[in-house]
Write a protein that holds these residues in place. Structure first.
Motif, short mmCIF file in Angstrom:
data_model
loop_
_atom_site.label_atom_id
_atom_site.label_comp_id
_atom_site.label_asym_id
_atom_site.label_seq_id
_atom_site.Cartn_x
_atom_site.Cartn_y
_atom_site.Cartn_z
N GLU A 6 0.84 -1.19 0.00
CA GLU A 6 0.00 0.00 0.00
C GLU A 6 0.88 1.25 0.00
O GLU A 6 1.80 1.37 0.82
CB GLU A 6 -0.92 -0.01 1.23
N GLN A 7 0.58 2.16 -0.92
CA GLN A 7 1.34 3.41 -1.03
C GLN A 7 0.37 4.54 -1.36
O GLN A 7 -0.06 4.69 -2.51
CB GLN A 7 2.40 3.31 -2.13
N GLY A 8 -0.01 5.33 -0.36
CA GLY A 8 -0.96 6.40 -0.58
C GLY A 8 -2.30 5.86 -1.04
O GLY A 8 -2.90 5.00 -0.39
N PHE A 9 -2.76 6.34 -2.22
CA PHE A 9 -4.03 5.86 -2.76
C PHE A 9 -3.90 4.49 -3.43
O PHE A 9 -4.91 3.86 -3.75
CB PHE A 9 -4.59 6.88 -3.78
N LEU A 10 -2.67 4.04 -3.66
CA LEU A 10 -2.45 2.74 -4.28
C LEU A 10 -2.67 1.64 -3.24
O LEU A 10 -2.01 1.63 -2.21
CB LEU A 10 -1.03 2.66 -4.84
N PRO A 11 -3.61 0.71 -3.48
CA PRO A 11 -3.90 -0.31 -2.47
C PRO A 11 -2.84 -1.40 -2.39
O PRO A 11 -2.08 -1.62 -3.35
CB PRO A 11 -5.23 -0.90 -2.95
N LYS A 12 -2.79 -2.07 -1.28
CA LYS A 12 -2.02 -3.31 -1.17
C LYS A 12 -2.67 -4.32 -2.10
O LYS A 12 -3.88 -4.56 -2.01
CB LYS A 12 -2.03 -3.80 0.28
N THR A 13 -1.90 -4.91 -3.01
CA THR A 13 -2.49 -5.71 -4.08
C THR A 13 -1.75 -7.02 -4.27
O THR A 13 -0.52 -7.06 -4.23
CB THR A 13 -2.48 -4.93 -5.41
N SER A 14 -2.52 -8.09 -4.48
CA SER A 14 -1.96 -9.40 -4.82
C SER A 14 -2.83 -10.04 -5.90
O SER A 14 -3.97 -9.63 -6.13
CB SER A 14 -1.89 -10.31 -3.59
N PHE A 15 -2.27 -11.07 -6.53
CA PHE A 15 -2.99 -11.86 -7.53
C PHE A 15 -3.13 -13.28 -7.01
O PHE A 15 -2.16 -13.86 -6.51
CB PHE A 15 -2.23 -11.86 -8.85
N ILE A 16 -4.34 -13.85 -7.12
CA ILE A 16 -4.59 -15.23 -6.73
C ILE A 16 -5.07 -16.01 -7.95
O ILE A 16 -5.99 -15.57 -8.65
CB ILE A 16 -5.64 -15.32 -5.62
N GLY A 17 -4.46 -17.15 -8.20
CA GLY A 17 -4.89 -18.00 -9.30
C GLY A 17 -4.94 -19.46 -8.89
O GLY A 17 -4.09 -19.92 -8.11
N HIS A 18 -5.95 -20.19 -9.36
CA HIS A 18 -6.10 -21.61 -9.06
C HIS A 18 -6.45 -22.40 -10.32
O HIS A 18 -7.07 -21.86 -11.24
CB HIS A 18 -7.22 -21.85 -8.03
N ILE A 19 -6.08 -23.67 -10.33
CA ILE A 19 -6.47 -24.60 -11.38
C ILE A 19 -7.26 -25.74 -10.75
O ILE A 19 -6.85 -26.33 -9.76
CB ILE A 19 -5.24 -25.17 -12.11
N LEU A 20 -8.44 -26.03 -11.34
CA LEU A 20 -9.29 -27.13 -10.88
C LEU A 20 -8.80 -28.43 -11.51
O LEU A 20 -8.57 -28.50 -12.72
CB LEU A 20 -10.73 -26.85 -11.28
N LEU A 21 -8.64 -29.47 -10.68
CA LEU A 21 -8.23 -30.79 -11.16
C LEU A 21 -9.49 -31.65 -11.24
O LEU A 21 -9.99 -32.13 -10.21
CB LEU A 21 -7.20 -31.40 -10.21
N PRO A 22 -10.06 -31.86 -12.42
CA PRO A 22 -11.42 -32.38 -12.56
C PRO A 22 -11.67 -33.78 -12.01
O PRO A 22 -12.76 -34.08 -11.55
CB PRO A 22 -11.65 -32.34 -14.07
N LYS A 23 -10.64 -34.64 -12.04
CA LYS A 23 -10.86 -36.03 -11.64
C LYS A 23 -10.46 -36.31 -10.20
O LYS A 23 -10.73 -37.40 -9.69
CB LYS A 23 -10.09 -36.97 -12.58
N LEU A 24 -9.82 -35.34 -9.53
CA LEU A 24 -9.47 -35.51 -8.11
C LEU A 24 -10.68 -35.10 -7.27
O LEU A 24 -10.71 -34.04 -6.63
CB LEU A 24 -8.24 -34.69 -7.75
#
Length: 247
Positions: free
Chosen positions: A111-129
């Motif tokens: 976080e820096q002033g008006f700039l928010p604390k930011t992260s990226f989250i990504g997931h992959i679904l494993l269809p047969k598990l």
């Protein structure tokens, strides 16, 4: 005697380390996930039980849903999602494991002033598990950008934007969440949230929820939450309780 001294030193080192790191930050109980990562070298689990009334004839229970996390370094976190569910439709119930998700969280900026604390989250679904009844047809993904502003020492404002695929259809569902958190004390916190899902070819649904968190210590937290649908096509209501810990 030497072994006892070594054990005591290890014990006091662990206490000192736990006091140096920030209190646990969890992605539950709200739908808005935090940009904070698990500290490097630490393992964190976030588990919860949910009862959801979908409509007049169906309910869904999670028994439980658990997010497993490991901090690789200060910028990268590995993630695994397991979810056991019980679905009842017109009096008939099926129980099993939903498809497992694997993924990560990546820090983008502090976080820096008006700039928010930011992260990226990504997931992959494993269809047969998954249990036979809940297997998907295809690999699928879900992702979101997670942002947070610190408004005061007690108030925070957070929001997520992303999309997900269900493993059965190529059509995306877009996601948004907006939440405000308030810290009554260093241990007790609360939040109020608006969130929704916008399928590409269907009508959007929107819900409200709120809840409380209680930090037992820096590494263990309890939570309680509930929500209601505010559009006709949203789930009617839900109730959830859970806990999070790290080691």
């Amino acid at each position: 005697m030497k072994s006892k001294i070594l054990l005591l030193l290890l014990f006091f080192n662990l206490i000192s380390f736990s006091q140096e790191i920030e209190p646990l930050q969890a992605d539950r109980p709200d739908q808005t996930e935090t940009p904070s990562l698990v500290p490097a070298g630490m393992f964190q689990a976030e588990s919860g039980f949910t009862f959801q009334k979908n409509d007049a004839v169906s309910t869904t229970k999670t028994l439980p849903s658990t997010l497993w996390k490991y901090g690789v370094n200060k910028n990268f976190e590995m993630r695994l999602i397991t979810e056991f569910i019980s679905q009842t439709i017109n009096g008939e119930t099926i129980f099993g494991l939903n498809p497992i998700y694997i993924g990560c969280k990546i820090k983008i900026t502090d976080e820096q002033g008006f700039l928010p604390k930011t992260s990226f989250i990504g997931h992959i679904l494993l269809p047969k598990l998954a249990s036979t009844e809940f297997k998907a047809d295809y690999f699928a993904t879900k992702f979101r950008f997670v942002m947070q502003h610190t408004l005061t020492k007690k108030v925070s404002f957070s929001y997520n934007l992303g999309a997900e695929w269900d493993g059965f259809s190529p059509v995306a569902t877009f996601i948004y969440t907006v939440t405000s958190g308030y810290s009554f004390t260093d241990q007790l916190g609360a939040y109020f949230e608006l969130f929704g899902f916008a399928p590409q070819n269907e009508t959007s649904n929107h819900s409200l929820d709120g809840g409380f968190t209680y930090l037992i210590n820096n590494n263990f937290m309890l939570d309680l939450s509930s929500g209601i649908g505010i559009t006709d096509n949203a789930p009617k209501h839900y109730f959830a309780l859970g806990f999070s810990f790290r080691i």
